[in-house]
Structures are given as C-alpha cells and as structure tokens.
Design an enzyme around this catalytic site. Structure first.
Site, short mmCIF file in Angstrom:
data_model
loop_
_atom_site.label_atom_id
_atom_site.label_comp_id
_atom_site.label_asym_id
_atom_site.label_seq_id
_atom_site.Cartn_x
_atom_site.Cartn_y
_atom_site.Cartn_z
N ALA A 199 2.70 -2.73 0.44
CA ALA A 199 2.20 -4.01 0.96
C ALA A 199 1.35 -3.80 2.21
CB ALA A 199 3.37 -4.92 1.29
N GLY A 200 0.44 -4.73 2.43
CA GLY A 200 -0.37 -4.73 3.65
C GLY A 200 -1.81 -4.35 3.41
N PHE A 201 -2.07 -3.63 2.32
CA PHE A 201 -3.45 -3.20 2.06
C PHE A 201 -4.25 -4.34 1.45
CE2 PHE A 201 -6.97 -0.85 0.28
CZ PHE A 201 -7.16 0.15 1.22
N LYS B 141 -3.64 -7.88 1.26
CA LYS B 141 -2.77 -8.98 1.71
C LYS B 141 -3.01 -10.26 0.91
CE LYS B 141 -2.28 -7.29 6.43
NZ LYS B 141 -0.87 -7.20 6.76
N ASN C 87 -0.21 -0.08 13.59
CA ASN C 87 -0.82 -1.39 13.37
C ASN C 87 0.04 -2.49 13.97
OD1 ASN C 87 0.19 -3.57 11.23
ND2 ASN C 87 0.98 -1.56 10.58
N ARG C 88 -0.66 -3.50 14.46
CA ARG C 88 0.03 -4.74 14.86
C ARG C 88 -0.81 -5.91 14.30
NH1 ARG C 88 -1.33 -2.62 20.05
NH2 ARG C 88 -3.26 -3.50 20.90
N MET C 89 -1.07 -5.82 12.99
CA MET C 89 -1.93 -6.82 12.36
C MET C 89 -1.32 -8.21 12.51
SD MET C 89 -4.24 -4.78 11.22
CE MET C 89 -5.28 -5.79 10.18
N PHE D 241 0.57 -10.01 10.13
CA PHE D 241 0.51 -10.82 8.91
C PHE D 241 -0.73 -11.72 8.86
CE2 PHE D 241 5.48 -11.03 8.44
CZ PHE D 241 5.50 -9.71 8.05
N ASN E 293 10.22 -9.73 3.00
CA ASN E 293 9.94 -8.78 4.08
C ASN E 293 10.56 -9.30 5.37
OD1 ASN E 293 8.90 -6.99 5.90
ND2 ASN E 293 6.77 -7.67 5.70
N SER F 159 8.84 -6.25 9.37
CA SER F 159 7.62 -5.95 10.12
C SER F 159 7.90 -6.10 11.61
CB SER F 159 6.49 -6.89 9.72
OG SER F 159 5.46 -6.81 10.68
N ASN G 98 5.75 -6.75 13.82
CA ASN G 98 4.66 -7.47 14.47
C ASN G 98 4.78 -8.99 14.46
OD1 ASN G 98 3.33 -4.99 15.05
ND2 ASN G 98 2.78 -4.90 12.88
N THR G 99 5.88 -9.51 13.94
CA THR G 99 6.15 -10.95 14.04
C THR G 99 7.42 -11.07 14.87
OG1 THR G 99 5.14 -11.46 11.91
CG2 THR G 99 6.74 -13.05 12.74
N LYS H 122 12.79 -5.72 1.85
CA LYS H 122 12.17 -4.54 2.46
C LYS H 122 12.72 -4.36 3.86
CE LYS H 122 7.68 -2.40 3.39
NZ LYS H 122 6.24 -2.46 3.13
N ASN I 224 9.70 0.01 5.94
CA ASN I 224 8.51 -0.49 6.62
C ASN I 224 8.12 0.50 7.73
OD1 ASN I 224 6.53 -2.38 7.62
ND2 ASN I 224 7.76 -4.00 6.69
N THR I 225 7.23 0.10 8.61
CA THR I 225 6.79 0.96 9.72
C THR I 225 7.86 1.03 10.80
OG1 THR I 225 5.75 -0.95 10.75
CG2 THR I 225 4.35 0.40 9.34
C1 FMN Z 1 -2.29 -1.58 8.45
C2 FMN Z 1 -0.96 -1.79 7.81
C3 FMN Z 1 -0.56 -3.07 7.45
C4 FMN Z 1 0.68 -3.28 6.86
N1 FMN Z 1 1.03 -4.54 6.50
C5 FMN Z 1 2.22 -4.75 5.88
C6 FMN Z 1 2.58 -6.03 5.43
O1 FMN Z 1 1.84 -7.00 5.57
N2 FMN Z 1 3.79 -6.18 4.84
C7 FMN Z 1 4.65 -5.13 4.63
O2 FMN Z 1 5.73 -5.31 4.06
N3 FMN Z 1 4.32 -3.89 5.03
C8 FMN Z 1 3.13 -3.67 5.63
N4 FMN Z 1 2.79 -2.42 6.04
C9 FMN Z 1 3.76 -1.32 5.85
C10 FMN Z 1 3.52 -0.53 4.58
O3 FMN Z 1 3.68 -1.33 3.44
C11 FMN Z 1 4.49 0.67 4.50
O4 FMN Z 1 5.81 0.19 4.40
C12 FMN Z 1 4.40 1.57 5.72
O5 FMN Z 1 3.07 1.69 6.17
C13 FMN Z 1 4.95 2.98 5.42
O6 FMN Z 1 4.21 3.60 4.40
P1 FMN Z 1 3.03 4.67 4.69
O7 FMN Z 1 3.58 5.67 5.65
O8 FMN Z 1 2.69 5.22 3.34
O9 FMN Z 1 1.91 3.88 5.28
C14 FMN Z 1 1.55 -2.18 6.63
C15 FMN Z 1 1.14 -0.89 6.98
C16 FMN Z 1 -0.10 -0.69 7.56
C17 FMN Z 1 -0.51 0.71 7.92
#
Ligand code: FMN
Length: 369
Positions: free
Chosen positions: A67-69, A71, A116-118, A120, A179, A182, A184-185, A222, A251-252
């Site tokens: 998720a996140g790529f 959106k 990232n601190r996008m 959502f 989710n 995250s 960032n919320t 998640k 997640n991150t």
């Molecule tokens: C730029 C960016 C935006 C992300 N946005 C979301 C998101 O909107 N929702 C979510 O569940 N995870 C989001 N993630 C987390 C990823 O889905 C993933 O759980 C995390 O990056 C770990 O995987 P990776 O190491 O392969 O990136 C985001 C990650 C990145 C880098």
C-alpha cells in the site's frame, strides 16, 4: 540501465516528483495495448509452481505491491503489467485529504531506504470507490483496498470513518485491510491496542458483510514493527478471536537505530516512517512471531525491506503466504517483481518442498521443535 538512469535522473529530482514522473510513464505505457502486452509478457509471473491461494483468492504468484504506491487506484493495470500479482491500493480515508505539507518523502540511498510522512494524501473513499466501480480491468489482478482514518476525524470517532470507507469500498475489494499502523496520522497507531482494535475491526467486518451480502470480503489488519512483542501477540490473538483472514506485517518504523552510519545525517532527523532495507530484520522477526503464534489459522503477508528473491523466500519460510514490496522497487526499477517471482521459482525447485504452500512457515516450525 535502470540503476544508471536512477543515478543520473531520479537522484537529482525531488523524490515525490520522481515518483509522479515514473507513475505517469507506467500509466501511459499501460494505456498502449501493444506495449502493455509486450511488457506484461516479459514481466508477469508465469511460473505454474508459484500459483498461490490466499484467503480463498487464487493468484499467479505470491508477490505484490504494498500500500501507498497507488493510493487512488489509478495504476492497477500498470503495476500489474510490471509483474506485481496483487496490488494493494490506498491508504484510502473516509474523506479526501491533501496529506502533510511537502517535503514529505526522503531517500536514504546508502541505506536503500526511504523516510516518508505523506500523511495519507488521497482522494477519499467516495472518489476511489467510483473509480474502482467504473474500471475495466485489462489484467486479472487481485486488488486489495487499504483503509485508514481521516486526519480531522477525532480518535474517538475513528470507527465511523473506517466504516464509511468499508461501506463504499468493500464491494470493489478482493480483500480489505484496516491500517492502524501508519506513523503519520496522529494517534492512529494507538488503535492497535486491543481495547480500541476490537470494536474497530468488528465494525468494519459488519459493514463489509452488510454492504456485500453475497460474498465474504477477506479482512486483514496491518500492524507496525514498533509494537512490543506482547502487543504483537495480543493483536494476533484478537485477529484469531474475531475470525479475521490475515495480518500484514509490517508498516514503516519510527525507529532509526538500524540505519547505517552514513545515513545518520540530517535526514535521520526527519520525522516519518522508515522503510526499505533497515526494516528487514524487524519485519521478519514480527512475521515469524506471528506465525509461531497463529500458525495456519491466519494468512500472513510479509512486507518491509524485501529487496530480492532471497528476502521474499525468507518471508515465506518464516510464515508469509503473500509478500509485498515498495521501497526496493524505487531502487531496483521495473524488473523488481519479475526478479522476485523468478528467483522464488528457482528457490522452490531447489528446496525440499513440493509446493510453495508447503514452504510457508517451514523455518518457523523447525525453530519451534
Ligand atoms: C512513500 C510511502 C508511502 C506509504 N504509504 C502507505 C499507506 O498509505 N498505507 C500503508 O498501509 N502503508 C504505506 N506505506 C508502507 C508500505 O506499504 C510498506 O508497509 C512499508 O514501506 C515497508 O515495505 P518496504 O520496505 O518494501 O517499503 C508507505 C510506504 C512508503 C515508502
């Protein structure tokens, strides 16, 4: 070639601009029938032995896009064309929101990581539901829909916001993800505490069943890698108790201690979620712990620092039925998913396991003996 291009072009651009540029190319390519057929033939998984079944859904292979790529669900066919066999769109929130102010995405190239601190940034559940409803799929792809809380909705009213998204999106989702992880919320991750998570997950389950009475939409949660081990266990037990279909780990992270010395520069001070290679160890640890706890009662999805086929294979042996990636795609480029599926097929052939399903959790089971 991609690495050279990345060095020469992408590293000189703002990461979010680079993302949008690459995204536009992918979407454009997917609109040209000859091109997309050619690219998909080159990159899509076609290894019979990698066919996977997860929560009742049949897939060509276990590897998908985290998720996140994508959106807003605008590039499902494009990402599928690049060999990701399932695409998790979102996070989608009840209401549209712009996300945090820029700059909000940072590359840590030496560590093959991102911060990232996008926040959502997305078009909201109504717009995304409409897009999914009017979509004519080109490729047969599994589409997961990841939902989260609108920032302006108070924590006490979070369930209502998730329910709104579930009501609008469940009918268009092959599987649904709550989710709560995250960073960032503000306050979102406190929803992982079982007292808050139980009513939230029950409400989303009920909303999905009510709005899609003819199909049981698989529901997953998640989680964050920053949960203490006991809290990972508590979420696992709750997921089993509520009859959830699976858990996505992870997640991150907000931790920074796994970063190399080189990256302990100004960027490390940036708030947000760290992803990519430095997350690998903890994500794998959380996944193994979950599998040791729940075994086959839940379907586990392994994500966090999966850079190559070996990483994906380790996730499967640890207990993941599905594996996802995001950050390494930025560094590896368009052949990323293909390399993972191809490498997994080779590893399975060289292993003692007859099927991928047999390999799921094999290492964790061995360690428990
Ligand atoms: C730029 C960016 C935006 C992300 N946005 C979301 C998101 O909107 N929702 C979510 O569940 N995870 C989001 N993630 C987390 C990823 O889905 C993933 O759980 C995390 O990056 C770990 O995987 P990776 O190491 O392969 O990136 C985001 C990650 C990145 C880098």
């Amino acid at each position: 070639m991609y690495r050279l291009f990345f060095q020469l072009v992408f590293t000189r651009m703002d990461p979010e601009r680079a993302h949008h540029l690459a995204f536009r190319w992918i979407r454009l390519a997917a609109r040209v029938p000859v091109l997309r057929t050619f690219v998909a033939a080159l990159l899509a998984p076609r290894h019979e032995e990698l066919r996977t079944e997860a929560f009742g859904l049949r897939m060509h292979g276990p590897f998908g896009l985290a998720a996140g790529f994508d959106k807003n669900a605008v590039a499902i066919d494009g990402m599928s064309m690049l060999g990701f066999d399932h695409i998790e769109i979102g996070t989608v929130t009840g209401e549209p929101q712009p996300g945090n102010p820029r700059k909000r995405l940072f590359r840590l190239v030496e560590d093959r990581a991102l911060i990232n601190r996008m926040g959502f940034n997305n078009e909201g559940s109504a717009a995304v539901a409409e897009r999914l409803a009017s979509r004519t799929p080109v490729f047969r792809t599994t589409v997961g829909v990841n939902i989260g809380k609108t920032k302006t909705v108070p924590e006490g009213e979070a369930a209502g916001d998730y329910v709104k998204s579930a009501e609008r999106l469940a009918a268009h989702a092959d599987y649904l993800v709550v989710n709560v992880s995250s960073p960032n919320t503000p306050g979102l991750r406190s929803l992982q505490a079982t007292e808050a998570l139980r009513p939230l997950l029950s409400a989303v389950r009920e909303a999905a069943d009510r709005t899609v009475p003819d199909r049981r939409v698989p529901l997953l949660v998640k989680i964050a890698p920053d949960l203490a081990d006991e809290d990972v266990d508590a979420v696992a037990d709750l997921a089993v108790e509520l009859g959830l279909d699976g858990i996505i780990a992870t997640n991150t992270t907000i931790a920074r201690d796994s970063l190399g010395l080189k990256s302990r520069s100004s960027l490390v001070a940036e708030t947000g979620g760290l992803s990519g290679a430095p997350l690998k160890e903890r994500s794998l640890e959380v996944l193994s712990r979950l599998y040791a706890r729940v075994g086959d009662r839940l379907t586990l999805v392994g994500v966090g620092g999966v850079e190559n086929a070996e990483d994906a294979w380790q996730r499967i042996l640890a207990g993941a039925t599905l594996v996802q990636g995001y950050s390494a795609f930025v560094y590896e480029g368009p052949f990323y998913a293909r390399a993972i599926h191809k490498g997994l097929a080779a590893r399975l052939a060289a292993s003692p396991y007859a099927t991928l399903a047999e390999a799921v959790g094999a290492e964790t089971r061995k360690a428990a003996k």
